[in-house]
Design a protein around this motif. Structure first.
Motif, PDB file in Angstrom:
ATOM      1  N   VAL A 153      34.454  48.058  31.221  1.00  0.00           N
ATOM      2  CA  VAL A 153      34.430  49.000  30.093  1.00  0.00           C
ATOM      3  C   VAL A 153      35.688  49.864  30.014  1.00  0.00           C
ATOM      4  O   VAL A 153      36.257  50.003  28.935  1.00  0.00           O
ATOM      5  CB  VAL A 153      33.139  49.841  30.114  1.00  0.00           C
ATOM      6  N   PRO A 154      36.163  50.457  31.113  1.00  0.00           N
ATOM      7  CA  PRO A 154      37.376  51.275  30.981  1.00  0.00           C
ATOM      8  C   PRO A 154      38.592  50.493  30.482  1.00  0.00           C
ATOM      9  O   PRO A 154      39.462  51.052  29.832  1.00  0.00           O
ATOM     10  CB  PRO A 154      37.622  51.790  32.403  1.00  0.00           C
ATOM     11  N   ALA A 155      38.661  49.225  30.768  1.00  0.00           N
ATOM     12  CA  ALA A 155      39.778  48.413  30.286  1.00  0.00           C
ATOM     13  C   ALA A 155      39.544  47.949  28.852  1.00  0.00           C
ATOM     14  O   ALA A 155      40.491  47.818  28.069  1.00  0.00           O
ATOM     15  CB  ALA A 155      39.971  47.202  31.187  1.00  0.00           C
TER      16      ALA A 155
ATOM     17  N   ILE B  59      41.454  48.625  24.333  1.00  0.00           N
ATOM     18  CA  ILE B  59      41.757  47.407  23.569  1.00  0.00           C
ATOM     19  C   ILE B  59      40.957  47.392  22.273  1.00  0.00           C
ATOM     20  O   ILE B  59      41.493  47.136  21.191  1.00  0.00           O
ATOM     21  CB  ILE B  59      41.478  46.153  24.422  1.00  0.00           C
ATOM     22  N   ALA B  60      39.658  47.682  22.366  1.00  0.00           N
ATOM     23  CA  ALA B  60      38.812  47.713  21.168  1.00  0.00           C
ATOM     24  C   ALA B  60      39.273  48.812  20.221  1.00  0.00           C
ATOM     25  O   ALA B  60      39.309  48.613  18.999  1.00  0.00           O
ATOM     26  CB  ALA B  60      37.351  47.928  21.565  1.00  0.00           C
ATOM     27  N   GLY B  61      39.635  49.969  20.752  1.00  0.00           N
ATOM     28  CA  GLY B  61      40.135  51.060  19.916  1.00  0.00           C
ATOM     29  C   GLY B  61      41.405  50.667  19.196  1.00  0.00           C
ATOM     30  O   GLY B  61      41.580  50.975  18.011  1.00  0.00           O
ATOM     31  N   GLY B  62      42.295  49.993  19.891  1.00  0.00           N
ATOM     32  CA  GLY B  62      43.534  49.531  19.259  1.00  0.00           C
ATOM     33  C   GLY B  62      43.274  48.548  18.140  1.00  0.00           C
ATOM     34  O   GLY B  62      43.902  48.624  17.074  1.00  0.00           O
ATOM     35  N   ILE B  63      42.340  47.649  18.339  1.00  0.00           N
ATOM     36  CA  ILE B  63      41.996  46.674  17.293  1.00  0.00           C
ATOM     37  C   ILE B  63      41.427  47.389  16.087  1.00  0.00           C
ATOM     38  O   ILE B  63      41.776  47.070  14.934  1.00  0.00           O
ATOM     39  CB  ILE B  63      41.020  45.619  17.851  1.00  0.00           C
ATOM     40  N   ILE B  64      40.566  48.378  16.308  1.00  0.00           N
ATOM     41  CA  ILE B  64      39.974  49.124  15.189  1.00  0.00           C
ATOM     42  C   ILE B  64      41.054  49.887  14.429  1.00  0.00           C
ATOM     43  O   ILE B  64      41.079  49.888  13.199  1.00  0.00           O
ATOM     44  CB  ILE B  64      38.872  50.072  15.701  1.00  0.00           C
ATOM     45  N   VAL B  65      41.971  50.541  15.153  1.00  0.00           N
ATOM     46  CA  VAL B  65      43.045  51.294  14.498  1.00  0.00           C
ATOM     47  C   VAL B  65      43.938  50.368  13.683  1.00  0.00           C
ATOM     48  O   VAL B  65      44.309  50.687  12.547  1.00  0.00           O
ATOM     49  CB  VAL B  65      43.867  52.073  15.551  1.00  0.00           C
ATOM     50  N   ILE B  66      44.281  49.221  14.232  1.00  0.00           N
ATOM     51  CA  ILE B  66      45.128  48.266  13.495  1.00  0.00           C
ATOM     52  C   ILE B  66      44.410  47.768  12.251  1.00  0.00           C
ATOM     53  O   ILE B  66      44.994  47.690  11.169  1.00  0.00           O
ATOM     54  CB  ILE B  66      45.543  47.097  14.418  1.00  0.00           C
ATOM     55  N   THR B  67      43.120  47.443  12.381  1.00  0.00           N
ATOM     56  CA  THR B  67      42.349  46.956  11.232  1.00  0.00           C
ATOM     57  C   THR B  67      42.277  48.010  10.138  1.00  0.00           C
ATOM     58  O   THR B  67      42.488  47.709   8.952  1.00  0.00           O
ATOM     59  CB  THR B  67      40.929  46.556  11.677  1.00  0.00           C
TER      60      THR B  67
END
Length: 52
Positions: free
Chosen positions: A27-29, A33-41
């Motif tokens: 989860v910490p890793a 990554i998930a946050g970055g994908i959401i921001v890019i989207t």
């Protein structure tokens, strides 16, 4: 019969402990990554709206 129940309980408890440990490691890793994908989207969506 009691030995089988004890063995199954011990085995399932061990599996649950290992799964929770793995989640605690992953989860910490995965969150950045998930946050970055959401921001890019979201950024692409905003850019497309602004470009119109």
């Amino acid at each position: 019969m009691e030995a089988m129940v004890t063995a199954l309980t011990t085995g399932i408890t061990g599996i649950a402990t290992e799964c929770l440990s793995a989640l605690g490691t992953i989860v910490p890793a995965a969150l950045p990554i998930a946050g970055g994908i959401i921001v890019i989207t979201l950024g692409i969506g905003v850019f497309k709206r602004m470009a119109r």
